[in-house]
Design an enzyme around this catalytic site. Structure first.
Site, PDB file in Angstrom:
ATOM      1  N   GLY A 185      38.345  39.153  39.578  1.00  0.00           N
ATOM      2  CA  GLY A 185      37.588  39.715  38.549  1.00  0.00           C
ATOM      3  C   GLY A 185      38.537  39.818  37.001  1.00  0.00           C
ATOM      4  N   GLY A 186      38.059  40.666  36.201  1.00  0.00           N
ATOM      5  CA  GLY A 186      38.680  40.829  35.070  1.00  0.00           C
ATOM      6  C   GLY A 186      39.913  41.359  35.139  1.00  0.00           C
ATOM      7  N   PHE A 187      40.184  42.108  36.208  1.00  0.00           N
ATOM      8  CA  PHE A 187      41.516  42.749  36.377  1.00  0.00           C
ATOM      9  C   PHE A 187      42.487  41.789  37.029  1.00  0.00           C
ATOM     10  CE2 PHE A 187      44.633  45.509  38.394  1.00  0.00           C
ATOM     11  CZ  PHE A 187      44.965  46.548  37.353  1.00  0.00           C
TER      12      PHE A 187
ATOM     13  N   ASP B 281      30.422  48.744  31.804  1.00  0.00           N
ATOM     14  CA  ASP B 281      30.550  47.598  32.588  1.00  0.00           C
ATOM     15  C   ASP B 281      29.806  47.515  33.820  1.00  0.00           C
ATOM     16  OD1 ASP B 281      31.030  44.661  32.559  1.00  0.00           O
ATOM     17  OD2 ASP B 281      32.961  44.874  33.534  1.00  0.00           O
TER      18      ASP B 281
ATOM     19  N   ILE C 275      40.596  37.744  48.976  1.00  0.00           N
ATOM     20  CA  ILE C 275      39.046  37.894  48.929  1.00  0.00           C
ATOM     21  C   ILE C 275      38.074  38.086  47.717  1.00  0.00           C
ATOM     22  CG2 ILE C 275      39.409  39.127  51.243  1.00  0.00           C
ATOM     23  CD1 ILE C 275      39.137  41.648  49.342  1.00  0.00           C
TER      24      ILE C 275
ATOM     25  N   VAL D 157      42.178  39.966  44.075  1.00  0.00           N
ATOM     26  CA  VAL D 157      42.091  41.098  45.085  1.00  0.00           C
ATOM     27  C   VAL D 157      42.504  40.304  46.465  1.00  0.00           C
ATOM     28  CG1 VAL D 157      40.485  42.763  46.251  1.00  0.00           C
ATOM     29  CG2 VAL D 157      40.279  41.891  43.668  1.00  0.00           C
TER      30      VAL D 157
END
Length: 329
Positions: A33-35, A150, A30, A38
């Protein structure tokens, strides 16, 4: 850092997460991001089968175990209706996975240019995001405030009723909550366009750095565009453009076309003024998040009052003049 054992009650087995996400299947993906990526899936949490969002760490993107454990520590200690809810995590076989409540409308950045998202909805979203940040800056029952570092539209998630929830705490820092000004020397992190210029130049992190970022988001919501666009001049950078138009009383030229007939003049003035104050270079001239919440709530009151007056006028077939505090038109 807190003992890892205190979080054991939140552990979820990797096999259960793989089953829930169809082994991280493409149909369950879905976003990202930076991590990392998802995925959505259904998991049994507290003996109930519920939809969850699963965030899988990808170390190639720059984050790692420190951000993983920071997120867990943050979201188990700080809970608020306008913060995303962490349901569990997995630290197994080299995988580091965070499991959150599933928010079906994803993040605010998906809707900045959406002509179907009304001004009232946008204003409520801004108030919710500001309330979440207010809680982080002024937490109850603790001497530590949280500096998010952030804040951006992509980190403001939305539930089915469009309630805003601040997310992504892997880059956050703790600071003393009993001081008017909190200064931390920090390596500069954040997202270009949202990051406080003073913080970027000096490395001095303050709670007002989050305020600057929130101001950028407020103007994104008002203008229906991202903070950075593909122009070759000053229009490319929304904070610069918004400050220029505010000072020249030409905000009507950058407000999203779909919103221009929806916003009452008093609401526009109140909303844009607090957003403009957030972008001041001197951090002492920026408002506190508590003040931002109050001003946004006043803006909502003006908007609701204007709506009532206009409908009364239409019903009674008379002309009602709404008193203006200021006009940009």
């Amino acid at each position: 850092m807190s003992s890892i054992k205190e979080f054991d009650h939140l552990r979820i087995q990797l096999k259960d997460i793989k089953w829930a996400t169809n082994n991280f299947g493409i149909d369950n993906y879905i976003g990202g991001g930076g991590f990392g990526k998802v995925y959505k899936g259904e998991l049994v949490i507290s003996e109930k089968l519920i939809m969850v969002a699963v965030k899988r760490l990808d170390k190639a993107l720059g984050q790692g175990p420190p951000e993983f454990w920071k997120e867990i520590m943050m979201l188990t200690r700080y809970k608020h209706e306008n913060l995303v809810l962490l349901l569990g995590f997995c630290d197994e076989n080299g995988e580091k996975i965070l499991v959150y409540e599933y928010l079906p409308r994803k993040s605010l950045d998906f809707y900045l240019g959406d002509t179907n998202l009304s001004w009232n909805q946008r204003l409520q979203i801004c108030i919710g995001a500001a309330r979440g940040l207010q809680y982080l800056h002024d937490p109850e029952g603790t001497q530590q405030r949280v500096l998010h570092r952030d804040i951006k539209s992509a980190n403001i998630l939305l539930d089915e009723q469009w309630k805003a929830k601040v997310s992504d705490f892997g880059l956050s820092k703790f600071g003393p909550a009993n001081q008017q000004f909190t200064f931390l020397v920090s390596n500069t992190v954040g997202t270009f366009g949202y990051c406080d210029p003073l913080y970027m130049e000096t490395g001095y992190l303050t709670k007002e750095s989050d305020v600057y970022s929130l101001g950028v988001v407020l103007f994104e919501v008002l203008c229906g565009r991202f903070c950075i666009e593909n122009y070759d001049d000053f229009r490319r950078f929304l904070p610069t453009l918004a400050q220029k138009c505010y000072k020249e009383m030409k905000l009507d030229t950058i407000v999203s076309k779909s919103l221009r007939g929806q916003i009452s003049p008093n609401c526009l003035y109140t909303f844009s003024t607090v957003a403009y104050r957030c972008l001041q270079r001197d951090h002492k001239e920026r408002p506190s998040v508590s003040d931002i919440v109050k001003e946004l709530e006043i803006a909502l009151e003006y908007q609701v009052s204007s709506f009532i007056f206009l409908h009364m006028a239409k019903y009674l077939k008379i002309s009602i003049r709404v008193p203006l505090r200021h006009s940009f038109c």
